[in-house]
Write a protein that holds these residues in place. Structure first.
Motif, PDB file in Angstrom:
ATOM      1  N   ASP A 425      11.384   2.721  -5.975  1.00  0.00           N
ATOM      2  CA  ASP A 425      10.517   3.586  -5.186  1.00  0.00           C
ATOM      3  C   ASP A 425       9.624   2.681  -4.349  1.00  0.00           C
ATOM      4  O   ASP A 425       8.767   1.967  -4.869  1.00  0.00           O
ATOM      5  CB  ASP A 425       9.673   4.460  -6.110  1.00  0.00           C
ATOM      6  N   LYS A 426       9.818   2.698  -3.009  1.00  0.00           N
ATOM      7  CA  LYS A 426       9.116   1.752  -2.150  1.00  0.00           C
ATOM      8  C   LYS A 426       7.598   1.947  -2.186  1.00  0.00           C
ATOM      9  O   LYS A 426       6.834   0.983  -2.070  1.00  0.00           O
ATOM     10  CB  LYS A 426       9.628   1.858  -0.704  1.00  0.00           C
ATOM     11  N   LYS A 427       7.151   3.177  -2.342  1.00  0.00           N
ATOM     12  CA  LYS A 427       5.713   3.405  -2.401  1.00  0.00           C
ATOM     13  C   LYS A 427       5.130   2.758  -3.645  1.00  0.00           C
ATOM     14  O   LYS A 427       4.104   2.065  -3.587  1.00  0.00           O
ATOM     15  CB  LYS A 427       5.425   4.905  -2.386  1.00  0.00           C
ATOM     16  N   GLN A 428       5.795   2.960  -4.781  1.00  0.00           N
ATOM     17  CA  GLN A 428       5.333   2.349  -6.021  1.00  0.00           C
ATOM     18  C   GLN A 428       5.384   0.821  -5.926  1.00  0.00           C
ATOM     19  O   GLN A 428       4.463   0.130  -6.357  1.00  0.00           O
ATOM     20  CB  GLN A 428       6.201   2.825  -7.199  1.00  0.00           C
ATOM     21  N   TRP A 429       6.451   0.292  -5.296  1.00  0.00           N
ATOM     22  CA  TRP A 429       6.618  -1.156  -5.185  1.00  0.00           C
ATOM     23  C   TRP A 429       5.495  -1.768  -4.349  1.00  0.00           C
ATOM     24  O   TRP A 429       4.867  -2.754  -4.743  1.00  0.00           O
ATOM     25  CB  TRP A 429       7.982  -1.440  -4.574  1.00  0.00           C
ATOM     26  N   ARG A 430       5.192  -1.143  -3.212  1.00  0.00           N
ATOM     27  CA  ARG A 430       4.193  -1.729  -2.311  1.00  0.00           C
ATOM     28  C   ARG A 430       2.772  -1.566  -2.844  1.00  0.00           C
ATOM     29  O   ARG A 430       1.867  -2.283  -2.408  1.00  0.00           O
ATOM     30  CB  ARG A 430       4.333  -1.119  -0.921  1.00  0.00           C
ATOM     31  N   GLU A 431       2.567  -0.627  -3.754  1.00  0.00           N
ATOM     32  CA  GLU A 431       1.245  -0.501  -4.367  1.00  0.00           C
ATOM     33  C   GLU A 431       0.907  -1.703  -5.241  1.00  0.00           C
ATOM     34  O   GLU A 431      -0.266  -1.926  -5.566  1.00  0.00           O
ATOM     35  CB  GLU A 431       1.167   0.784  -5.203  1.00  0.00           C
ATOM     36  N   HIS A 432       1.916  -2.466  -5.639  1.00  0.00           N
ATOM     37  CA  HIS A 432       1.702  -3.635  -6.498  1.00  0.00           C
ATOM     38  C   HIS A 432       1.816  -4.939  -5.722  1.00  0.00           C
ATOM     39  O   HIS A 432       1.927  -6.013  -6.320  1.00  0.00           O
ATOM     40  CB  HIS A 432       2.711  -3.624  -7.658  1.00  0.00           C
ATOM     41  N   LEU A 433       1.798  -4.857  -4.390  1.00  0.00           N
ATOM     42  CA  LEU A 433       1.905  -6.049  -3.567  1.00  0.00           C
ATOM     43  C   LEU A 433       0.575  -6.347  -2.879  1.00  0.00           C
ATOM     44  O   LEU A 433      -0.146  -5.435  -2.488  1.00  0.00           O
ATOM     45  CB  LEU A 433       2.980  -5.880  -2.482  1.00  0.00           C
ATOM     46  N   ALA A 434       0.279  -7.625  -2.732  1.00  0.00           N
ATOM     47  CA  ALA A 434      -0.823  -8.076  -1.889  1.00  0.00           C
ATOM     48  C   ALA A 434      -0.204  -8.999  -0.852  1.00  0.00           C
ATOM     49  O   ALA A 434       0.389 -10.020  -1.198  1.00  0.00           O
ATOM     50  CB  ALA A 434      -1.881  -8.806  -2.703  1.00  0.00           C
ATOM     51  N   TRP A 435      -0.343  -8.615   0.421  1.00  0.00           N
ATOM     52  CA  TRP A 435       0.295  -9.389   1.496  1.00  0.00           C
ATOM     53  C   TRP A 435      -0.770  -9.945   2.418  1.00  0.00           C
ATOM     54  O   TRP A 435      -1.725  -9.247   2.797  1.00  0.00           O
ATOM     55  CB  TRP A 435       1.250  -8.496   2.288  1.00  0.00           C
ATOM     56  N   LEU A 436      -0.613 -11.204   2.777  1.00  0.00           N
ATOM     57  CA  LEU A 436      -1.523 -11.840   3.719  1.00  0.00           C
ATOM     58  C   LEU A 436      -0.701 -12.714   4.646  1.00  0.00           C
ATOM     59  O   LEU A 436       0.016 -13.613   4.184  1.00  0.00           O
ATOM     60  CB  LEU A 436      -2.574 -12.684   2.983  1.00  0.00           C
ATOM     61  N   GLY A 437      -0.779 -12.436   5.947  1.00  0.00           N
ATOM     62  CA  GLY A 437       0.005 -13.188   6.925  1.00  0.00           C
ATOM     63  C   GLY A 437      -0.855 -14.159   7.718  1.00  0.00           C
ATOM     64  O   GLY A 437      -2.079 -14.227   7.544  1.00  0.00           O
ATOM     65  N   GLN A 438      -0.215 -14.883   8.600  1.00  0.00           N
ATOM     66  CA  GLN A 438      -0.927 -15.887   9.383  1.00  0.00           C
ATOM     67  C   GLN A 438      -1.715 -15.269  10.525  1.00  0.00           C
ATOM     68  O   GLN A 438      -2.635 -15.888  11.061  1.00  0.00           O
ATOM     69  CB  GLN A 438       0.064 -16.910   9.927  1.00  0.00           C
ATOM     70  N   ASP A 439      -1.372 -14.059  10.921  1.00  0.00           N
ATOM     71  CA  ASP A 439      -2.071 -13.377  12.002  1.00  0.00           C
ATOM     72  C   ASP A 439      -2.434 -11.973  11.526  1.00  0.00           C
ATOM     73  O   ASP A 439      -1.795 -10.990  11.900  1.00  0.00           O
ATOM     74  CB  ASP A 439      -1.179 -13.312  13.249  1.00  0.00           C
ATOM     75  N   PRO A 440      -3.467 -11.843  10.683  1.00  0.00           N
ATOM     76  CA  PRO A 440      -3.761 -10.546  10.068  1.00  0.00           C
ATOM     77  C   PRO A 440      -4.194  -9.510  11.090  1.00  0.00           C
ATOM     78  O   PRO A 440      -4.846  -9.841  12.088  1.00  0.00           O
ATOM     79  CB  PRO A 440      -4.907 -10.872   9.103  1.00  0.00           C
ATOM     80  N   GLN A 441      -3.808  -8.270  10.847  1.00  0.00           N
ATOM     81  CA  GLN A 441      -4.153  -7.166  11.741  1.00  0.00           C
ATOM     82  C   GLN A 441      -5.381  -6.443  11.192  1.00  0.00           C
ATOM     83  O   GLN A 441      -5.311  -5.785  10.153  1.00  0.00           O
ATOM     84  CB  GLN A 441      -2.985  -6.189  11.858  1.00  0.00           C
ATOM     85  N   LEU A 442      -6.503  -6.603  11.869  1.00  0.00           N
ATOM     86  CA  LEU A 442      -7.690  -5.823  11.539  1.00  0.00           C
ATOM     87  C   LEU A 442      -7.775  -4.672  12.528  1.00  0.00           C
ATOM     88  O   LEU A 442      -7.569  -4.858  13.733  1.00  0.00           O
ATOM     89  CB  LEU A 442      -8.953  -6.691  11.623  1.00  0.00           C
ATOM     90  N   PHE A 443      -8.095  -3.491  12.009  1.00  0.00           N
ATOM     91  CA  PHE A 443      -8.086  -2.302  12.843  1.00  0.00           C
ATOM     92  C   PHE A 443      -9.489  -1.996  13.357  1.00  0.00           C
ATOM     93  O   PHE A 443     -10.493  -2.405  12.760  1.00  0.00           O
ATOM     94  CB  PHE A 443      -7.535  -1.110  12.051  1.00  0.00           C
ATOM     95  N   HIS A 444      -9.540  -1.285  14.456  1.00  0.00           N
ATOM     96  CA  HIS A 444     -10.828  -0.896  15.029  1.00  0.00           C
ATOM     97  C   HIS A 444     -11.572  -0.034  14.014  1.00  0.00           C
ATOM     98  O   HIS A 444     -11.085   1.004  13.561  1.00  0.00           O
ATOM     99  CB  HIS A 444     -10.615  -0.120  16.329  1.00  0.00           C
TER     100      HIS A 444
END
Length: 617
Positions: A425-444
């Protein structure tokens, strides 16, 4: 546009009308009631005029008819208002469902698919093209039903009184639909080209706007202005061609309707002058008959004229539907089974993800079109292990992370705690992930809103604790607005290092069991790099971690290192082992050392003779 394609798009549009619910049927029902009210109103008006003019009856004897006329006017106004409200609600529900389906599809396809088009093109699809479906369901579909129902009611009312007038109406009515079909042949294609031009213009403009500083520094501003002007002119010309068709259609429909009414008026005029003597079943043509039919004649053609007015909504919707159908029916491959991509949505499995172990066997990561990006590779990541993935640019490191995130399909086996990732279940899987990239997207929005993106229930104290853990709390406390400090679009207002640390606070805000890091310290100065590295080390003490990096000097604490070249694992082991082996890792170390020595030599200032003498003393 190809006729087969146009027909299939029309069928797809009609299949979506279930999203309108009962409101579409109620719209048709109120329109039909209005048609009945029109006939009754014409009857009362003709009856009053015949009685007053021909029978010379007093006005007082028609009191009940006058009351009925006033009541019908009020009823028709209420029905018209109800029809507009109901039709708008039907279109609104349809737009809401289609927009939700589009956004869900984009979410399923993931960033790897979205990057294939400029952001402006996606904005055009989600906003403009979905919006252009509204009139098809709110106006065209109900009017298409009423264009057959209301004229039929009028013909049923006219034929018993005068068959000649009925024949005139019946014979001239098909002229309007025939012309609509002729106009519609080019209207759908013109609208499709118009949407394509709008999509190109939106994407072109947003890309150039984001890269405005680069264009100015390379003196390309004037050239790009000319290109945008060309794209705008193309869009203007295509828009005007669509409008020309709409105006031409309306003018010709009005001509045919006026011509038919004129023929009826001539027939009754010559009949009253005794030059024509047919169509009246032998009883003669009374003033009531002539008035009743002539009052109904404009109303007979009005639904057909309205359909012609709204016919461009069908062409507009078909033009918009092409890109929507292409997107919504795009296959969503998560794993290749028996040589074919399959979503396997019916096979989702629940699995405990408190501790995450990863096992890859002959894993091959693919593009959405099926081209291999990485592999085949095999590796193991035990629960709680810290694994680094290194290699030259283009080796496939980020593709591996995208596969783990569920954004790219794969062949072979990629198991999470013994269960294939493709059936999790992709929703369940992504709830247990912490992702940090080199160009993080911060929202307005505020700093608080960005940190609470995954967990809106966090209190201010919890947000500040996360910011403290990410070594960015001092910046927030120094700002007068604190957590309410607004971050503009594209993270404007904060530095790269500050944005990275705010994104880190957001990543650790959810209870993650697996950290996926893609160059988390890239583009940072040495001070910010140390702060982010220390925060990450503290945050993922007991969690599993897979990190892509080019910084080899940070890998001493890693349990295992995967060295990838040209999509294959060429070395693996801990830092001490790989440092003693001849191979790609050692070559990369030497290159880093050479670069660091060159950097130090360039930064060290040249000593003057006076400084040398002082050091000697």
């Amino acid at each position: 546009m190809d006729k087969t394609l146009e027909k299939s798009l029309g069928q797809w549009l009609k299949q979506q009308k279930s999203s309108c619910g009962i409101f579409l049927k109620l719209t048709i029902f109120t329109g039909a009631l209005n048609g009945v009210a029109i006939v009754v109103q014409a009857y009362l008006l003709a009856h009053i005029l015949h009685g007053v003019i021909m029978l010379e009856l007093p006005m007082a004897s028609f009191r009940s008819q006058f009351i009925g006329l006033i009541a019908l006017i009020i009823v028709r106004a209420g029905l018209a208002y109800a029809r507009e409200r109901l039709s708008f609600e039907a279109g609104k529900r349809l737009r809401s469902d289609i927009r939700e389906a589009v956004l869900n599809k984009l979410t399923d396809l993931g960033p790897a698919f979205i990057k294939g088009k400029p952001a402006g093109a996606w904005a055009s699809i989600v906003l403009e093209q979905v919006e252009d479906l509204h009139d098809f369901y709110a106006k065209y579909l109900p009017q298409m039903m009423l264009a057959g129902f209301i004229p039929l009611i009028i013909l049923v009312s006219v034929f018993p009184l005068n068959w000649a007038a009925g024949l005139i109406l019946f014979a001239t009515a098909p002229l309007i639909p025939m012309f609509m079909i002729l106009v519609g042949m080019g209207a759908a294609d013109a609208n499709r080209k118009n949407f394509s031009a709008l999509s190109r213009l939106s994407g072109h403009f947003m890309d150039r706007l984001k890269g405005l500083s680069t264009l100015k520094l390379f003196h390309r501003g004037e050239t790009e202005v000319n290109k945008i002007e060309t794209a705008s002119e193309d869009f203007r010309q295509r828009t005007m061609s669509v409008l020309r068709m709409a105006f031409l259609s309306s003018a010709v429909l009005e001509f045919f309707a006026a011509l038919s009414i004129a023929v009826l008026a001539v027939y009754f005029g010559f009949s009253y002058l005794d030059h024509l003597n047919f169509g009246h079943y032998g009883a003669g043509i009374t003033l009531f008959t002539g008035l009743f039919i002539l009052i109904l004649a404009p109303e007979f053609f009005q639904p057909l004229r309205d359909l012609g007015t709204h016919y461009h909504a069908k062409a507009q919707a078909i033009g918009a539907a092409e890109a929507l159908v292409e997107l919504l029916e795009h296959p969503n491959p998560l794993k290749q089974v028996d040589g074919k991509f399959s979503e396997q949505t019916a096979q989702q499995h629940e699995v405990s993800l408190d501790n995450i172990a990863i096992s890859a066997t002959e894993l091959e990561v693919l593009t959405l079109e099926g081209t291999a990006l990485l592999g085949p590779i095999s590796f193991e990541v035990q629960a709680g292990q810290k694994v680094a993935v290194v290699g030259p640019s283009g080796a496939g490191k980020t593709s591996l992370l995208n596969a783990l995130l569920g954004f790219l399909p794969y062949k072979g086996s990629l198991k999470i705690n013994g269960v294939e990732l493709s059936v999790l279940d992709k929703k369940q899987w992504r709830e247990h992930l912490a992702w940090l990239g080199q160009d993080p997207q911060l929202f307005h929005g505020s700093i608080r809103e960005n940190v609470c993106l995954a967990n809106p229930e966090l209190t201010d104290a919890q947000v500040m604790a996360l910011l403290e853990q990410a070594n960015i709390a001092e910046f927030v406390n120094q700002h007068p607005q604190g957590l309410d400090t607004v971050i503009s679009d594209q993270a404007a207002g904060v530095s790269v290092g500050q944005a990275q640390r705010i994104a880190l606070a957001r990543a650790i805000a959810q209870p993650a069991s697996l950290f996926l890091l893609d160059e988390p310290t890239a583009s940072l100065d040495s001070h910010s790099e140390k702060l982010v590295s220390a925060s990450l080390k503290q945050a993922m003490t007991a969690q599993t971690c897979v990190m892509v990096t080019h910084r080899l000097d940070q890998l001493q604490s890693m349990d295992n290192i995967l060295v990838i070249e040209a999509g294959r694992i060429v070395q693996q082991g801990d830092y001490a082992l790989l440092s003693t082996q001849t191979g790609l890792f050692k070559n990369m170390q030497q290159q880093d050392d050479d670069g660091l020595s060159l950097y130090i030599d360039e930064q060290e200032p040249t000593k003057t003779d006076e400084q040398t003498q002082r050091e000697d003393v």
